[in-house]
Design a protein around this motif. Structure first.
Motif, PDB file in Angstrom:
ATOM      1  N   CYS A  39       0.621  -1.209  -0.041  1.00 13.96           N
ATOM      2  CA  CYS A  39       0.221   0.120  -0.005  1.00 13.96           C
ATOM      3  C   CYS A  39       0.871   1.261   0.053  1.00 13.96           C
ATOM      4  N   VAL A  41       1.200   4.830   1.159  1.00 12.04           N
ATOM      5  CA  VAL A  41       0.471   5.863   2.040  1.00 12.04           C
ATOM      6  C   VAL A  41       1.492   7.047   2.291  1.00 12.04           C
ATOM      7  N   PHE A  48      -3.579  10.414   8.692  1.00 15.79           N
ATOM      8  CA  PHE A  48      -3.813   9.473   7.742  1.00 15.79           C
ATOM      9  C   PHE A  48      -2.698   8.355   7.768  1.00 15.79           C
ATOM     10  N   SER A  49      -1.376   8.890   7.648  1.00 10.40           N
ATOM     11  CA  SER A  49      -0.338   7.924   8.042  1.00 10.40           C
ATOM     12  C   SER A  49       0.928   8.693   8.196  1.00 10.40           C
ATOM     13  N   ASP A  62      -5.471   5.689   7.266  1.00 11.39           N
ATOM     14  CA  ASP A  62      -4.923   5.107   6.022  1.00 11.39           C
ATOM     15  C   ASP A  62      -4.480   3.673   6.317  1.00 11.39           C
ATOM     16  N   ILE A  65      -6.945   1.344   7.286  1.00 10.00           N
ATOM     17  CA  ILE A  65      -7.872   0.751   6.046  1.00 10.00           C
ATOM     18  C   ILE A  65      -6.970  -0.274   5.149  1.00 10.00           C
ATOM     19  N   CYS A  66      -5.574   0.114   4.857  1.00  7.06           N
ATOM     20  CA  CYS A  66      -4.921  -0.675   4.247  1.00  7.06           C
ATOM     21  C   CYS A  66      -4.677  -2.072   4.833  1.00  7.06           C
ATOM     22  N   ARG A  87       2.115   9.689  -5.350  1.00  5.72           N
ATOM     23  CA  ARG A  87       1.097   8.677  -5.243  1.00  5.72           C
ATOM     24  C   ARG A  87       0.881   8.050  -6.346  1.00  5.72           C
ATOM     25  N   VAL A 100      -3.420   4.221  -0.591  1.00  7.08           N
ATOM     26  CA  VAL A 100      -4.603   4.379   0.350  1.00  7.08           C
ATOM     27  C   VAL A 100      -3.806   5.631   1.231  1.00  7.08           C
ATOM     28  N   ALA A 101      -4.307   6.836   0.549  1.00  6.20           N
ATOM     29  CA  ALA A 101      -3.368   8.187   1.057  1.00  6.20           C
ATOM     30  C   ALA A 101      -4.495   9.382   0.756  1.00  6.20           C
ATOM     31  N   ASN A 102      -5.664   9.204   1.450  1.00  9.08           N
ATOM     32  CA  ASN A 102      -6.506  10.234   1.379  1.00  9.08           C
ATOM     33  C   ASN A 102      -6.621  10.799  -0.154  1.00  9.08           C
ATOM     34  N   VAL A 222      -9.539   4.319  -2.692  1.00  6.63           N
ATOM     35  CA  VAL A 222      -8.329   3.712  -2.866  1.00  6.63           C
ATOM     36  C   VAL A 222      -7.967   3.784  -4.409  1.00  6.63           C
TER      37      VAL A 222
END
Length: 282
Positions: A39, A41, A48-49, A62, A65-66, A87, A100-102, A222
């Protein structure tokens, strides 16, 4: 002997015979074969991360979620920290399986990658100095507004502010610093980040507020590689299972909910992007 020669010739010509080299397996099969979902991130964007101060391990919405998606796929999650602008390129290059990074849906991104169902929507908002609290977006016409490079925050500036001059920086912190130093008249970021920043500087000489008019409303999903229907279907099934079980709401509440510094209430459900009503940016 003659029959063998004919068969050999057919194999070389590719006529009436199965190919000598099997087709490359699809991405979902590759992921399951490796036993890990890589993922992309954020490297350091709360909530988020970002690295935990004690363990230095990445944590955040994130990351959760991942990890949950990977679990639903029956594999482990492998986190790959990325800068905002990296990304999409890293996903297209195949260096990560998903992002998975907003990640907000845009027309340009949709031409380069695929998107899962949206799992929540966010607002891009304008942060201004307290002295400008009563101003509307129209009052910033033609002025310099900062944002992180490669973000939809930056794209929202010319769309929401007439003749707005987008001044971009490598990261969110640098973009906000430009507002603090008076180099720009406003700073655009997502609602969660804006709320946190406003609280951090409240009561100081550099106090800021969030303009009442949002710049944009964006679905977050995603990011996936194009032409990988098996992977997209599997991720969507995972997201919908998380929705049905309440896991998605639990993750949201842990990082953004009413008991956090962001104090947000989740009103969205996991929904296909083409079923949402919004104006996508380019």
């Amino acid at each position: 002997m003659q029959v063998s020669k004919v068969v050999f010739a057919m194999l070389l010509a590719g006529v009436g015979a199965a190919p000598l080299v099997s087709a490359h397996a699809d991405q979902l099969s590759d992921v399951k074969g490796r036993g890990a979902l890589t993922c992309g991130v954020y490297s350091n964007v709360e909530p988020f991360s970002y690295p935990n101060a004690q363990t230095r391990q990445l944590e955040g919405m994130d990351v959760d979620i991942c990890t949950a998606i990977a679990k639903h796929l029956g594999v482990k999650a492998k986190l790959e920290p990325l800068a905002v602008e990296a990304r999409i390129p890293q996903l297209k290059l195949g260096r990560v399986d998903v992002v998975v990074a907003n990640l907000a849906y845009t027309k340009t991104r949709a031409g380069q990658i695929a998107f899962s169902d949206a799992y929540y929507s966010t607002k891009e908002v304008l942060v201004v100095k307290k002295a400008d609290a009563g101003k509307k977006l129209a009052d910033f016409s033609g002025q310099k507004i900062s944002a992180a490079d490669g973000s939809t925050s930056a794209q929202s500036i010319p769309l929401s502010i007439k003749n707005g001059q987008a001044v971009t920086f490598h990261d969110t912190s640098s973009a906000f610093l430009a507002l603090e130093q008076g180099k720009v008249n406003g700073f655009v970021t997502n609602q969660m980040t804006a709320t946190k920043i406003a609280k951090q500087v409240d009561g100081t000489a550099g106090a800021v507020v969030i303009a009442t008019q949002p710049m944009l409303i964006e679905p977050i999903a995603v990011g996936l590689r194009q032409n990988e229907p098996g992977m997209k279907d599997a991720v969507n099934k995972a997201l919908n299972a998380m929705e049905q079980s309440g896991e998605m709401s639990q993750i949201f509440d842990r990082w953004l909910g009413p008991k956090t510094q962001y104090a947000l209430t989740r009103t969205d459900k996991v929904t296909p992007i083409d079923q949402l009503k919004f104006t996508p940016v380019n």
